[in-house]
Design a protein around this motif. Structure first.
Motif, PDB file in Angstrom:
ATOM      1  N   ASP A  32       0.830  -1.209   0.000  1.00 58.74           N
ATOM      2  CA  ASP A  32       0.000   0.000   0.000  1.00 58.74           C
ATOM      3  C   ASP A  32       0.864   1.258   0.000  1.00 58.74           C
ATOM      4  OD1 ASP A  32      -2.471  -1.264  -0.071  1.00 58.74           O
ATOM      5  OD2 ASP A  32      -2.682  -1.341   2.100  1.00 58.74           O
ATOM      6  N   ALA A  33       1.934   1.238   0.811  1.00 61.00           N
ATOM      7  CA  ALA A  33       2.800   2.418   0.899  1.00 61.00           C
ATOM      8  C   ALA A  33       3.504   2.701  -0.426  1.00 61.00           C
ATOM      9  CB  ALA A  33       3.831   2.222   2.005  1.00 61.00           C
ATOM     10  N   LEU A  34       3.904   1.634  -1.133  1.00 60.29           N
ATOM     11  CA  LEU A  34       4.615   1.800  -2.402  1.00 60.29           C
ATOM     12  C   LEU A  34       3.669   1.874  -3.593  1.00 60.29           C
ATOM     13  CD1 LEU A  34       7.578  -0.725  -1.965  1.00 60.29           C
ATOM     14  CD2 LEU A  34       7.710   1.767  -1.930  1.00 60.29           C
ATOM     15  N   ASP A  35       2.378   1.567  -3.376  1.00 57.03           N
ATOM     16  CA  ASP A  35       1.393   1.502  -4.443  1.00 57.03           C
ATOM     17  C   ASP A  35       1.827   0.513  -5.525  1.00 57.03           C
ATOM     18  OD1 ASP A  35      -0.927   2.013  -5.859  1.00 57.03           O
ATOM     19  OD2 ASP A  35      -0.108   3.778  -6.883  1.00 57.03           O
ATOM     20  N   ILE A  36       2.081  -0.712  -5.082  1.00 57.02           N
ATOM     21  CA  ILE A  36       2.524  -1.769  -5.991  1.00 57.02           C
ATOM     22  C   ILE A  36       1.598  -2.975  -5.850  1.00 57.02           C
ATOM     23  CG2 ILE A  36       4.938  -1.036  -5.935  1.00 57.02           C
ATOM     24  CD1 ILE A  36       5.474  -3.365  -3.976  1.00 57.02           C
ATOM     25  N   ALA A  37       1.729  -3.890  -6.801  1.00 58.92           N
ATOM     26  CA  ALA A  37       0.998  -5.151  -6.739  1.00 58.92           C
ATOM     27  C   ALA A  37       1.761  -6.149  -5.866  1.00 58.92           C
ATOM     28  CB  ALA A  37       0.807  -5.724  -8.144  1.00 58.92           C
ATOM     29  N   VAL A  38       1.052  -7.169  -5.408  1.00 51.28           N
ATOM     30  CA  VAL A  38       1.667  -8.286  -4.696  1.00 51.28           C
ATOM     31  C   VAL A  38       1.316  -9.552  -5.464  1.00 51.28           C
ATOM     32  CG1 VAL A  38       1.734  -9.638  -2.569  1.00 51.28           C
ATOM     33  CG2 VAL A  38       1.470  -7.148  -2.460  1.00 51.28           C
ATOM     34  N   VAL A  39       2.329 -10.271  -5.907  1.00 51.64           N
ATOM     35  CA  VAL A  39       2.125 -11.550  -6.580  1.00 51.64           C
ATOM     36  C   VAL A  39       2.362 -12.645  -5.550  1.00 51.64           C
ATOM     37  CG1 VAL A  39       2.890 -13.094  -8.413  1.00 51.64           C
ATOM     38  CG2 VAL A  39       2.792 -10.609  -8.811  1.00 51.64           C
ATOM     39  N   GLU A  40       1.284 -13.324  -5.181  1.00 48.11           N
ATOM     40  CA  GLU A  40       1.329 -14.361  -4.151  1.00 48.11           C
ATOM     41  C   GLU A  40       1.334 -15.734  -4.813  1.00 48.11           C
ATOM     42  OE1 GLU A  40      -1.079 -15.729  -0.098  1.00 48.11           O
ATOM     43  OE2 GLU A  40      -2.038 -14.342  -1.510  1.00 48.11           O
TER      44      GLU A  40
END
Length: 403
Positions: A194-202
Motif C-alpha cells: 500500500d505504501a509503495l502503491d505496488i501489486a503483490v504476486v502471491e
C-alpha cells in the motif's frame, strides 16, 4: 547460428534453469536425488484421471472437450476453484479467475503485464528460480524483499532504481527455503505494498501441503478482509494443481481483481488462446471427486518424509551446517560454512557419493550466497533419505577438511 544477432536484447537475460539442466544428469539409477521439486508419481490419482479422460472423450462431452473454449477457462473448473479459495477466506467469483497452463505461465503473464525494462521487482533473498526466469525476459531490476528489516519504502524506491511494480513471494513453505511468513509478516507485506502503491504476486503453489502447525490465510484473504471487496485488492494469487493432483496436465489459475483478470485474458488470447480444454475438464472432474482425500494422503506421506529428512540431517550433518525446519511444502534449505560452494559440492557429491541436490546460488537474483543448497524430500522414500543424507554428510566433511 547466423540468426543469433537478430535476437531481441531481452534474450540476454534468459538462462537455462539449473534445476532443469541438472535433472538431465540424474537418470542413473544409483543416484539418490534431492534435486527435483516434483511430486512422487507413485501418488498420482491415476485411476481417477483414467475415468475422467474416458468420460470426457467417450461421451457427448467430447464435442466440448476437444473444441476451443473461452480464454478465461472452463467454467465448472473456475467455479470449483472459487469454492476452494473460499475455504481459505478468499471470496471470489468465476470472473475473478483465469485458468493458465500451470502457475509458471501466470508468472510470465504478470511479468509481461507489469514490467518495463528497468522496473524493479521485490523478491525474497533467495526466491523461486522459476520466477526469476519468468521475469528476466522483461529486463527488470531486483531488490530485496525482507519484512524483518523494516526498510522504509522510500529507501526501497531509491535503492533499487526504476519504478517498483510488484513484490513476488510465496508466504507458505516457499521454494527454495520451505519457510513461511507468520500473520504479522503477512500484514507487513500488505502495508508495504500500500505504501509503495505496488501489486503483490502471491505464489500459493504449496499452500495445501501443510504437515504441522496452524493454517494461515493467504495474503489475498487478509487484504480482502481489510478492504471488503476482492476488486479493491492489489494481491494477485497464483495457484496450481501441479503439486496436489498432477503436473503433466499443466493446469494452474490466477485469482485477482476483475480488471487484472481482464487484462491477463488479453495476454492469453495473444499467447495460446486458452489452456487445453480436455485438461481443464479432466482436472475439474478429478478435483470434484477426490481433491481433499488425495491431498490428505499427500500430507501423510510427504510429512513423514520431511520428518525423516530433518532427523537424518540432525544425525549426519557436520558442525557448522544449518537448515530450515519447514511445516510443509517440498524443500529444506541448508546454509553451509563460508568457503563451501554449493555447485562445487554438487560435482563432488555426484562423482564420489552419487547424491544430488540443487546449489543455492541460482535462487538469488544476484547469484550470491553460493554456500547454500536446496534439498527436496517429496520424491525419495524414507530409506533413500537416510542413505542420501548420510552420503551428503560424508561429502561435506571431506569438503570442509579440504578448505
Amino acid at each position: 547460428m547466423p540468426l543469433t544477432d537478430l535476437f531481441a536484447t531481452r534474450t540476454e537475460g534468459m538462462k537455462a534453469s539449473e534445476i532443469r539442466e541438472l535433472l538431465k544428469l540424474l537418470d542413473q539409477p544409483e543416484v539418490i536425488s534431492f534435486a527435483g521439486g516434483i511430486p512422487d508419481p507413485a501418488l498420482f490419482p491415476r485411476e481417477a484421471y483414467q475415468r475422467a479422460m474416458i468420460d470426457c472423450t467417450g461421451s457427448t462431452e467430447a464435442a466440448s472437450a476437444l473444441q476451443y473454449a473461452p480464454s478465461e477457462g472452463y467454467l465448472p473448473l473456475r467455479q470449483w476453484i472459487a469454492r476452494y479459495m473460499a475455504q481459505y477466506g478468499v471470496i471470489c467469483g468465476a470472473d475473478n479467475i483465469l485458468i493458465t497452463a500451470g502457475s509458471q505461465q501466470a508468472l510470465d503473464y504478470l511479468g509481461k503485464l507489469f514490467l518495463d525494462a528497468g522496473d524493479t521487482v521485490l523478491v525474497g533473498w533467495p526466491t523461486y528460480l522459476g520466477a526469476l526466469g519468468a521475469f528476466n525476459a522483461y529486463q527488470p531490476r531486483y531488490d530485496r524483499l525482507d519484512v524483518a528489516t523494516n526498510q522504509p519504502p522510500a529507501a526501497l524506491q531509491d535503492a533499487a532504481g526504476g519504478r517498483v511494480k510488484f513484490a513476488y513471494l510465496s508466504p507458505d513453505f516457499a521454494n527454495p527455503t520451505g519457510v513461511s511468513l507468520d500473520l504479522a509478516e503477512r500484514g507487513k507485506i500488505l502495508d508495504l505494498a500500500d505504501a509503495l502503491d505496488i501489486a503483490v504476486v502471491e505464489d500459493g503453489a504449496y499452500q495445501a501441503l501443510r504437515y504441522s502447525g496452524d493454517r494461515l490465510p493467504p495474503l489475498l484473504a487478509i487484504e480482502q478482509a481489510r478492504k471488503g471487496d476482492i476488486d479493491a485488492c492489489r494481491t494477485i494469487y497464483c495457484g496450481s494443481f501441479s503439486k496436489t493432483l498432477a503436473p503433466g496436465l499443466r493446469v494452474g489459475w490466477v485469482v485477482a481483481a476483475r480488471p487484472v483478470i481482464g487484462q491477463m485474458v488479453l495476454l492469453k488470447q495473444a499467447a495460446d488462446l486458452q489452456t487445453a480444454t480436455l485438461n481443464q475438464m479432466v482436472t475439474a472432474r478429478v478435483a470434484e471427486e477426490l481433491f481433499e482425500p488425495h491431498v490428505e494422503q499427500l500430507r501423510a506421506v510427504y510429512g513423514a518424509r520431511l520428518k525423516a529428512m530433518l532427523a537424518a540431517l540432525d544425525r549426519h550433518m557436520p558442525e557448522g551446517v544449518r537448515w530450515t525446519r519447514p511445516e510443509g511444502g517440498m524443500f529444506v534449505w541448508c546454509q553451509l560454512p563460508e568457503g563451501i560452494d554449493g555447485a562445487d559440492l554438487l560435482a563432488q557429491a555426484l562423482a564420489t557419493e552419487k547424491v544430488a541436490f540443487v546449489p543455492g546460488g541460482a535462487f538469488f537474483a544476484d547469484g550470491s550466497n553460493r554456500n547454500t543448497l536446496r534439498l527436496n524430500f517429496s520424491m525419495p522414500n524414507e530409506a533413500q533419505i537416510e542413505e542420501g543424507i548420510t552420503r551428503l554428510g560424508r561429502t561435506l566433511r571431506v569438503a570442509m577438511a579440504a578448505r
